[in-house]
Design a protein around this motif. Structure first.
Motif, short mmCIF file in Angstrom:
data_model
loop_
_atom_site.label_atom_id
_atom_site.label_comp_id
_atom_site.label_asym_id
_atom_site.label_seq_id
_atom_site.Cartn_x
_atom_site.Cartn_y
_atom_site.Cartn_z
N PRO A 32 0.83 -1.21 0.00
CA PRO A 32 0.00 0.00 0.00
C PRO A 32 0.87 1.26 0.00
CG PRO A 32 -0.80 -1.59 1.61
CD PRO A 32 0.52 -2.10 1.11
N LYS A 33 0.47 2.21 -0.80
CA LYS A 33 1.26 3.45 -0.95
C LYS A 33 1.47 4.15 0.39
CE LYS A 33 3.43 6.45 -3.38
NZ LYS A 33 4.80 6.15 -3.72
N ASP A 34 0.45 4.19 1.24
CA ASP A 34 0.59 4.84 2.54
C ASP A 34 1.64 4.15 3.41
OD1 ASP A 34 -1.31 6.73 1.84
OD2 ASP A 34 -2.94 5.73 2.93
N LEU A 35 1.68 2.83 3.37
CA LEU A 35 2.68 2.10 4.15
C LEU A 35 4.08 2.36 3.60
CD1 LEU A 35 3.48 0.18 6.39
CD2 LEU A 35 2.93 -1.73 4.86
N GLU A 52 10.44 12.31 14.12
CA GLU A 52 11.17 12.91 15.23
C GLU A 52 11.17 12.01 16.47
OE1 GLU A 52 7.11 14.68 14.68
OE2 GLU A 52 8.85 14.68 13.41
N SER A 53 10.33 10.98 16.48
CA SER A 53 10.32 10.06 17.61
C SER A 53 9.70 8.73 17.19
CB SER A 53 9.51 10.65 18.77
OG SER A 53 8.13 10.69 18.43
N ALA A 54 9.99 7.71 17.99
CA ALA A 54 9.37 6.40 17.75
C ALA A 54 7.86 6.49 17.97
CB ALA A 54 9.99 5.36 18.68
N LYS A 55 7.44 7.37 18.86
CA LYS A 55 6.01 7.55 19.11
C LYS A 55 5.29 8.04 17.86
CE LYS A 55 2.70 9.75 22.18
NZ LYS A 55 2.49 10.54 23.37
N LYS A 56 5.88 9.00 17.16
CA LYS A 56 5.27 9.53 15.93
C LYS A 56 5.19 8.43 14.85
CE LYS A 56 4.77 13.98 16.84
NZ LYS A 56 3.58 14.76 16.65
N LEU A 57 6.24 7.64 14.74
CA LEU A 57 6.24 6.53 13.80
C LEU A 57 5.13 5.54 14.18
CD1 LEU A 57 7.33 4.69 11.55
CD2 LEU A 57 9.10 3.93 13.16
N SER A 58 5.05 5.22 15.45
CA SER A 58 4.02 4.30 15.94
C SER A 58 2.62 4.83 15.65
CB SER A 58 4.20 4.09 17.44
OG SER A 58 3.18 3.29 17.97
N GLN A 59 2.42 6.11 15.83
CA GLN A 59 1.11 6.71 15.56
C GLN A 59 0.73 6.56 14.09
OE1 GLN A 59 1.87 10.67 17.06
NE2 GLN A 59 1.00 10.18 19.07
N ASP A 60 1.68 6.80 13.19
CA ASP A 60 1.38 6.65 11.77
C ASP A 60 1.12 5.19 11.40
OD1 ASP A 60 1.44 9.32 11.19
OD2 ASP A 60 3.24 9.24 9.94
N ASN A 62 -0.06 2.86 13.43
CA ASN A 62 -1.37 2.51 13.98
C ASN A 62 -2.49 3.10 13.14
OD1 ASN A 62 -0.69 0.89 16.22
ND2 ASN A 62 -0.14 2.69 17.40
N ALA A 63 -2.35 4.33 12.69
CA ALA A 63 -3.36 4.95 11.84
C ALA A 63 -3.49 4.16 10.54
CB ALA A 63 -3.00 6.40 11.55
N PHE A 64 -2.38 3.75 9.96
CA PHE A 64 -2.43 2.96 8.74
C PHE A 64 -3.15 1.64 9.01
CE2 PHE A 64 -0.72 -0.61 6.38
CZ PHE A 64 -1.11 -0.26 5.10
N ALA A 65 -2.78 0.95 10.09
CA ALA A 65 -3.38 -0.34 10.41
C ALA A 65 -4.89 -0.21 10.65
CB ALA A 65 -2.70 -0.95 11.64
N ASN A 66 -5.31 0.86 11.25
CA ASN A 66 -6.73 1.05 11.55
C ASN A 66 -7.54 1.42 10.31
OD1 ASN A 66 -6.50 0.44 14.27
ND2 ASN A 66 -5.98 2.55 14.80
N ASN A 67 -6.87 1.92 9.27
CA ASN A 67 -7.56 2.31 8.04
C ASN A 67 -7.41 1.27 6.93
OD1 ASN A 67 -8.62 4.76 9.00
ND2 ASN A 67 -6.64 5.73 8.72
N ALA A 68 -6.59 0.28 7.16
CA ALA A 68 -6.32 -0.73 6.12
C ALA A 68 -7.44 -1.73 6.01
CB ALA A 68 -5.00 -1.44 6.40
#
Length: 68
Positions: A32-35, A52-60, A62-68
Motif C-alpha cells: 500500500p502506498k501509505d505504508l 522525530e520520535s518512535a512515538k510519531k512513527l508508531s502513531q502513523d 497505527n493509523a495505517f493499520a486502523n484504516n487498512a
C-alpha cells in the motif's frame, strides 16, 4: 530485502547517510502506498526529514493499520 543491498562496510555507512534507500515497492509491488510512505520517511538519510520520535512513527503505523 535490505534497503541498501549492494553495499557493505564503509560504503554501507556512506549510502545510509547520503542516499535514498530502495523503496519496498521494488520488491513488493502491491505494498500500500501509505505504508511505503511511512517506511520511506523512517529511512530518509536527512535526520530532519525522518520521524522525530518512535512515538510519531508508531502513531502513523497505527493509523495505517486502523484504516487498512
Amino acid at each position: 530485502h535490505h534497503p541498501f543491498e549492494n553495499f557493505d562496510g564503509p560504503d554501507l555507512l556512506n549510502a545510509i547517510r547520503h542516499q535514498e534507500p530502495l523503496p519496498p515497492s521494488r520488491y513488493w509491488p502491491k505494498i500500500p502506498k501509505d505504508l511505503e510512505t511511512i517506511v520511506m520517511r523512517a529511512l530518509r538519510p536527512e535526520r530532519n526529514s525522518r520521524y522525530e520520535s518512535a512515538k510519531k512513527l508508531s502513531q502513523d503505523l497505527n493509523a495505517f493499520a486502523n484504516n487498512a
